[in-house]
Enzyme design. Structure first.
Site, short mmCIF file in Angstrom:
data_model
loop_
_atom_site.label_atom_id
_atom_site.label_comp_id
_atom_site.label_asym_id
_atom_site.label_seq_id
_atom_site.Cartn_x
_atom_site.Cartn_y
_atom_site.Cartn_z
CG ASN A 90 3.48 2.11 6.26
OD1 ASN A 90 3.22 1.00 6.73
ND2 ASN A 90 2.89 3.22 6.68
CE1 TYR A 156 -4.89 -4.11 3.41
CE2 TYR A 156 -5.03 -6.28 4.44
CZ TYR A 156 -4.48 -5.01 4.38
OH TYR A 156 -3.51 -4.64 5.29
#
Length: 257
Positions: A90, A156
């Site tokens: 995560n 990103y």
């Protein structure tokens, strides 16, 4: 009622963030033992203290871009509990919000070191454990930006697209071993991270930034970490035992546009 993950061992990276914390809460509620991994010692200590369950919770500090530290946290979990049944891969950073031409090589390296290298290393060292036990579920956190372009967030978006490639390839390689690998793709979530982003874009009026972002989400709001955590429980449990190599949007309808 029987809990979905009774006696299972789960590992969460980026555990001290809003999403990691929500997932940890759900995993514990479903009966799992949970290893919390984060680079921030202070935040991690606070989280471990919050759960106050020394039998079923352990905290591990690690820089996920460093191979030896990833290998170490995996080994320590196996030494204590003997297996890893669920890996919530995560941890990640959002990076600098700016046009591609204003991103630097240093920005690129920082993004790829955690959001791609860290994900890769986690899979690399957890998979042998799962292969040996012929069972396991890996859930990689990507983003809606991993399935579409994201103006102002080129690095990103590129990193989160890479997570999809790692997910699909790993799923194919270990399907024969009954190990499943899937990715989740949240929209922006109500969290300190989004508040920081809003402030960085418009320090004088962050509420206007939020209004602009939520206007792109058909349901008209940020997601809640707890909502994403419920999807993680589904993918971690036997309820999803015939699902692997898949990308799960949890994005308030953004992908329907």
């Amino acid at each position: 009622m029987e809990r979905k993950l009774e006696g299972k061992v789960a590992v969460i990276t980026g555990a001290a963030g809003a999403l990691g914390t929500a997932i940890a809460e759900q995993l514990l509620a479903e009966g799992a033992k949970v290893a919390l991994v984060d680079f921030n010692q202070q935040a991690l200590d606070k989280l471990v203290h919050r759960f106050n369950d020394v039998a079923n919770v352990m905290g591990l500090v690690a820089n996920l871009s460093r191979e030896e530290e990833v290998k170490n946290y995996v080994e320590r979990v196996v030494e204590r509990w003997g297996s890893i049944d669920v890996f919530m891969n995560n941890a990640g950073i959002i990076g600098k919000t700016a046009p591609l031409t204003e991103q630097t090589s240093e920005d690129f390296d920082a993004m790829m070191n955690l959001n791609v290298r860290g994900v890769f290393l986690g899979i690399k060292y957890v998979l042998p454990v799962m292969i040996a036990q012929q069972n396991g579920s890996i859930i990689n956190t990507s983003s809606v930006s991993g399935l579409m372009g994201s103006s102002g967030n080129s690095l990103y978006s590129a990193a989160k697209h890479a997570v999809v490639g790692l997910t699909k390839t790993a799923a194919l390689e270990v399907a024969k071993d009954s190990v499943r690998v899937n990715s989740i793709h949240p929209a922006p979530l109500a969290s300190n991270m989004m508040e920081t982003i809003e402030q960085s874009i418009n320090r004088d009026d962050p509420a206007r930034v939020r209004q602009t972002i939520t206007s792109r989400i058909p349901l008209g709001r940020y997601g809640q970490p707890e909502e994403v955590a419920k999807l993680v429980i589904f993918l971690a449990s036997d309820d999803s035992r015939f699902i692997t190599g898949s990308q799960y949007r949890i994005d308030g309808g953004m992908g329907a546009r």
